[in-house]
Design an enzyme around this catalytic site. Structure first.
Site, mmCIF file in Angstrom:
data_model
loop_
_atom_site.group_PDB
_atom_site.id
_atom_site.type_symbol
_atom_site.label_atom_id
_atom_site.label_comp_id
_atom_site.label_asym_id
_atom_site.label_seq_id
_atom_site.Cartn_x
_atom_site.Cartn_y
_atom_site.Cartn_z
ATOM 1 N N GLU A 97 -8.557 -5.279 -10.920
ATOM 2 C CA GLU A 97 -9.587 -6.244 -11.300
ATOM 3 C C GLU A 97 -10.730 -6.243 -10.289
ATOM 4 O O GLU A 97 -11.910 -6.294 -10.653
ATOM 5 C CB GLU A 97 -9.002 -7.657 -11.393
ATOM 6 C CG GLU A 97 -7.777 -7.779 -12.275
ATOM 7 C CD GLU A 97 -6.493 -7.676 -11.482
ATOM 8 O OE1 GLU A 97 -5.646 -8.570 -11.614
ATOM 9 O OE2 GLU A 97 -6.331 -6.697 -10.721
ATOM 10 N N CYS A 154 -3.205 -11.716 -10.066
ATOM 11 C CA CYS A 154 -2.384 -12.430 -9.079
ATOM 12 C C CYS A 154 -3.115 -13.675 -8.581
ATOM 13 O O CYS A 154 -4.343 -13.715 -8.513
ATOM 14 C CB CYS A 154 -2.019 -11.511 -7.922
ATOM 15 S SG CYS A 154 -3.434 -10.916 -6.964
ATOM 16 N N CYS A 169 -6.567 -12.196 -6.807
ATOM 17 C CA CYS A 169 -7.522 -11.633 -7.765
ATOM 18 C C CYS A 169 -8.177 -12.731 -8.610
ATOM 19 O O CYS A 169 -9.310 -12.568 -9.072
ATOM 20 C CB CYS A 169 -6.822 -10.625 -8.671
ATOM 21 S SG CYS A 169 -6.430 -9.071 -7.831
ATOM 22 N N ARG A 212 9.719 13.218 -10.297
ATOM 23 C CA ARG A 212 10.046 12.978 -8.880
ATOM 24 C C ARG A 212 8.918 12.221 -8.187
ATOM 25 O O ARG A 212 9.158 11.270 -7.435
ATOM 26 C CB ARG A 212 10.304 14.307 -8.171
ATOM 27 C CG ARG A 212 11.581 15.007 -8.586
ATOM 28 C CD ARG A 212 11.771 16.301 -7.809
ATOM 29 N NE ARG A 212 12.991 16.994 -8.201
ATOM 30 C CZ ARG A 212 13.427 18.111 -7.637
ATOM 31 N NH1 ARG A 212 12.716 18.678 -6.658
ATOM 32 N NH2 ARG A 212 14.546 18.670 -8.046
ATOM 33 N N ARG A 264 6.990 19.232 -5.947
ATOM 34 C CA ARG A 264 6.081 20.385 -5.861
ATOM 35 C C ARG A 264 5.296 20.441 -7.164
ATOM 36 O O ARG A 264 5.812 20.837 -8.202
ATOM 37 C CB ARG A 264 6.881 21.667 -5.622
ATOM 38 C CG ARG A 264 7.689 21.602 -4.329
ATOM 39 C CD ARG A 264 8.489 22.843 -4.056
ATOM 40 N NE ARG A 264 9.544 23.100 -5.027
ATOM 41 C CZ ARG A 264 10.719 22.459 -5.035
ATOM 42 N NH1 ARG A 264 10.963 21.512 -4.153
ATOM 43 N NH2 ARG A 264 11.640 22.760 -5.934
ATOM 44 N N SER A 316 31.362 10.889 -1.678
ATOM 45 C CA SER A 316 32.396 9.908 -1.316
ATOM 46 C C SER A 316 33.186 10.317 -0.087
ATOM 47 O O SER A 316 33.583 9.469 0.718
ATOM 48 C CB SER A 316 33.350 9.693 -2.497
ATOM 49 O OG SER A 316 33.969 10.905 -2.860
ATOM 50 N N SER A 329 29.419 9.371 -14.793
ATOM 51 C CA SER A 329 29.740 8.124 -14.085
ATOM 52 C C SER A 329 28.626 7.101 -14.252
ATOM 53 O O SER A 329 28.884 5.912 -14.458
ATOM 54 C CB SER A 329 29.983 8.411 -12.597
ATOM 55 O OG SER A 329 31.123 9.215 -12.413
#
Length: 360
Positions: free
Chosen positions: A46, A69, A78, A178, A201, A222, A302
């Site tokens: 903003e 905000c 803001c 990533r 990359r 683990s 899992s």
């Protein structure tokens, strides 16, 4: 608002733990200024749009993907800048999901006499910042599980052998994921077989390198079997490495890995491995908003069984591996998993299945 959403995407990977936000100042159907949150600590969307609009903001409409905000953090509120800019109307895509501030920004604007319209393209705005929304409401990170497999569901030609599954377009897509993620998670078997870097990359036009952000590396191990010479411990990247181990793992192995700069987290066990639900709670407490799980199959199953996955991305290559090759679901799920929403696309020769497991 669609233009504001497109602008917000420019901050992907750079704004966390802040949300991605875009803003447009318009007079009628004509855009006079634009802005977006570029990176953590930079001016908000903003503020940028209103600064660029200058006097043209008076009497105009401000479109912003997230409620402005109303509190001081790294930047001033803001709402103060919106009010003093002279805009007559503010259209927001969604309220701030943080319970402490939700609705406070819009209320402050209304008290100042501005017309406020809420919820324009709300679903798209919530999906844009799904990670920010989830952590604000639950304290947990948004988890994306990405796996590449053949048409017959295989992930390698033979057990213990590194196999490239997806094509170059799929690889570029993964590096974009990533960059957009706070953390990347793999199992120790993937480290021992592939010896990956787990860095980002990204290549631009003509193959030129582009700057990308490396995610925090998280290894589920683990019994602390990761070799101290693993490449991901010696990348020179500023991103740290966390090894999630069971509480009973050998202390002697911990010392060797800690000497290479890894942080060892000892967590509760589940069925002989580390509880991924406990790991996600610990990452959420650290401020991690988004986690990308890249493998291998044991960790993937899992994660699905423990119901920590919000989004499932399957890259399916036009290849057949045959009987005997290791598959993604060699181990059956204890309970069937329902897909809430499914989209399909193409990445070069690969098919992309994008499944929403948790409503945005």
């Amino acid at each position: 608002m669609r233009r504001a959403l497109a602008l917000a995407r420019r901050g992907e990977g750079w704004t966390s733990p802040n949300p991605m936000v875009g803003a447009v100042v318009a007079r009628g159907d004509r855009i006079v200024a634009e802005g977006w949150h570029r990176r953590l600590g930079a001016e908000h969307a903003e503020a940028m749009a209103l600064r660029r609009a200058g006097r043209r903001a008076r009497g105009a409409t401000l479109y912003v993907t997230l409620e402005p905000c109303n509190h001081t953090a790294r930047t001033p509120p803001c709402t103060d800048q919106v009010i003093t800019s002279g805009v007559a109307r503010v259209v927001t895509g969604m309220r701030d999901p943080n319970r402490r501030v939700r609705g406070g920004g819009d209320a402050a604007l209304r008290r100042a006499g501005l017309v406020v319209v809420e919820g324009l393209l709300e679903r798209e705005c919530r999906a844009l910042n799904a990670a920010f929304v989830k952590q604000a409401l639950t304290g947990l990170p948004f988890v994306t599980l990405k796996m590449a497999m053949s048409l017959d569901g295989k992930v390698a030609t033979a057990r213990g052998r590194r196999t490239a599954i997806s094509g170059p377009e799929g690889a570029r897509f993964v590096h974009g994921l990533r960059h957009a993620s706070d953390a990347i998670l793999v199992g120790v078997r993937t480290v021992r077989v592939d010896d990956p870097l787990l860095t980002t990359r990204i290549r631009g036009a003509g193959g030129r390198a582009q700057a990308g952000k490396d995610p925090l590396r998280v290894i589920v191990d683990s019994r602390l079997r990761m070799p101290p010479g693993a490449r991901l411990l010696h990348t020179g990247s500023p991103a740290g490495t966390i090894i999630a181990a069971a509480r009973g793992a050998a202390r002697s192995r911990e010392a060797r890995l800690a000497a290479e700069g890894a942080a060892i987290w000892r967590l509760p066990s589940r069925q002989g491995g580390v509880s991924l639900r406990a790991l996600m709670r610990a990452l959420g407490e650290r401020g991690v908003q988004s986690v990308l799980i890249e493998g291998g199959p044991a960790v993937a199953v899992s994660a699905l069984e423990e119901r920590v996955v919000d989004r499932l991305l399957l890259l399916i290559a036009p290849r057949l591996m045959g009987v005997g090759a290791p598959g993604l679901f060699d181990r059956a799920l204890r309970r069937p998993l329902s897909i809430k929403r499914l989209c399909t696309g193409r990445l070069g020769g690969d098919l992309l299945l994008d499944a929403e497991l948790t409503p945005a």
